[in-house]
Design an enzyme around this catalytic site. Structure first.
Site, PDB file in Angstrom:
ATOM      1  N   GLN A  72       0.932  -1.125   0.017  1.00  0.00           N
ATOM      2  CA  GLN A  72      -0.013   0.055   0.164  1.00  0.00           C
ATOM      3  C   GLN A  72       0.917   1.206  -0.088  1.00  0.00           C
ATOM      4  O   GLN A  72       1.909   1.184  -0.540  1.00  0.00           O
ATOM      5  CB  GLN A  72      -0.795  -0.075   1.188  1.00  0.00           C
ATOM      6  CG  GLN A  72      -1.801  -1.353   1.324  1.00  0.00           C
ATOM      7  CD  GLN A  72      -3.244  -0.962   0.588  1.00  0.00           C
ATOM      8  OE1 GLN A  72      -3.496   0.167   0.149  1.00  0.00           O
ATOM      9  NE2 GLN A  72      -3.692  -2.148   0.131  1.00  0.00           N
ATOM     10  N   VAL A  73       0.437   2.323   0.410  1.00  0.00           N
ATOM     11  CA  VAL A  73       1.078   3.662   0.560  1.00  0.00           C
ATOM     12  C   VAL A  73       2.238   3.637   1.620  1.00  0.00           C
ATOM     13  O   VAL A  73       1.968   2.941   2.558  1.00  0.00           O
ATOM     14  CB  VAL A  73      -0.001   4.631   0.857  1.00  0.00           C
ATOM     15  CG1 VAL A  73      -0.680   4.726   2.097  1.00  0.00           C
ATOM     16  CG2 VAL A  73       0.729   5.976   0.320  1.00  0.00           C
ATOM     17  N   LEU A 172      13.374  -1.601   0.214  1.00  0.00           N
ATOM     18  CA  LEU A 172      13.120  -1.467   1.379  1.00  0.00           C
ATOM     19  C   LEU A 172      13.767   0.163   2.123  1.00  0.00           C
ATOM     20  O   LEU A 172      14.511   0.492   1.219  1.00  0.00           O
ATOM     21  CB  LEU A 172      13.891  -2.412   2.403  1.00  0.00           C
ATOM     22  CG  LEU A 172      15.473  -2.668   2.387  1.00  0.00           C
ATOM     23  CD1 LEU A 172      15.967  -3.073   3.414  1.00  0.00           C
ATOM     24  CD2 LEU A 172      15.602  -3.725   1.192  1.00  0.00           C
ATOM     25  N   ALA A 173      13.134   0.448   3.224  1.00  0.00           N
ATOM     26  CA  ALA A 173      13.362   1.794   3.879  1.00  0.00           C
ATOM     27  C   ALA A 173      13.649   1.545   5.198  1.00  0.00           C
ATOM     28  O   ALA A 173      12.681   1.123   5.863  1.00  0.00           O
ATOM     29  CB  ALA A 173      12.318   2.748   3.328  1.00  0.00           C
ATOM     30  N   CYS A 189       1.008   1.597   5.128  1.00  0.00           N
ATOM     31  CA  CYS A 189       1.190   0.373   4.635  1.00  0.00           C
ATOM     32  C   CYS A 189      -0.102  -0.190   4.580  1.00  0.00           C
ATOM     33  O   CYS A 189      -0.480  -1.510   4.742  1.00  0.00           O
ATOM     34  CB  CYS A 189       2.035  -0.632   5.281  1.00  0.00           C
ATOM     35  SG  CYS A 189       3.930   0.153   5.195  1.00  0.00           S
TER      36      CYS A 189
END
EC number: 2.3.1.181
Length: 225
Positions: A72-73, A172-173, A189
């Site tokens: 998602q966002v 990834l972050a 998310c």
């Protein structure tokens, strides 16, 4: 076997970086070495393939970029280490589920190097910590429904990947030292009320290059045959 090439891009705009990943992935051949790109983006919301507009609460002046990654966002911004592994899974001999597990393992190992315990939540990719006890080793207990499993937890690292012809991009972050306000403008998310944190908020003092270097070391180890 080719060795993974690590490239530190610094602070770069999101969209040109995404286009460069797509181009790299489309052009790569069987012998193309894997690469790991480390960067930091200006404030940007990115929406995954499954992204629902209702999870974008109040984006305001921050651009929203639709992407082809899963999930998602999420939010990218200064003070966050964003890592893009560009990996040939067939050459590595693993499938997507194992790939995600290895990304999460690298994040857990990176946090462990700072004395922080990273946790997985079933059904909710990414890594979580207990802000009240960041170094504690209590396991997760309680219901398996992820919406109930976030009690006492905050998300410190997000995952969102895309695989094309067995080759990965997106990534990834890890939140290092950032302004977390933009996360309040979304359901991170896709989970309403999910708390987000960063290393500095749980008492870890480090800088971007150090955190990026530690994460790169762990990712390279996890993703090299």
């Amino acid at each position: 076997m080719p060795v993974m090439i690590v490239k530190t891009l610094g602070r770069v705009e999101y969209l040109p970086t995404l286009e460069a990943m797509r181009a790299f992935t489309a052009a790569r051949e069987a012998g193309t070495p894997d690469e790991l790109w480390l960067c930091e983006h200006p404030p940007t919301f990115t929406q995954g393939l499954a992204g629902k507009p209702e999870h974008l609460l109040l984006p305001g002046d921050i651009p929203v970029v639709p992407t082809e990654r899963g999930g998602q966002v999420t939010y990218h911004g200064p003070g966050q280490v964003t890592a893009y592994p560009l990996v040939d899974l067939r050459r590595l001999g693993i499938f997507v589920k194992e790939y995600v597990f290895r990304l999460e393992t690298a994040l857990i190992q990176t946090l462990d190097s700072y004395g922080v315990t990273g946790l997985r939540v079933a059904g909710a990719p990414g890594i979580y910590v207990r802000p009240a006890d960041p170094g504690g080793h209590a396991g997760l207990t309680g219901p398996t429904d992820p919406t109930d499993s976030f009690r006492g937890l905050a998300k410190i690292a997000a995952l969102g990947i895309k695989v094309s012809r067995h080759c990965t991009y997106h990534g990834l972050a890890l939140n290092v030292a950032m302004d977390l306000e933009p996360f309040l403008r979304i359901n991170p998310c896709g989970y309403e009320g999910l708390e987000t944190t960063s290393l500095d908020k749980i008492g870890v003092s480090t800088d971007w290059p150090t955190a990026a270097g530690r994460l790169a070391e762990r990712l390279s180890a996890q993703l090299t045959p």
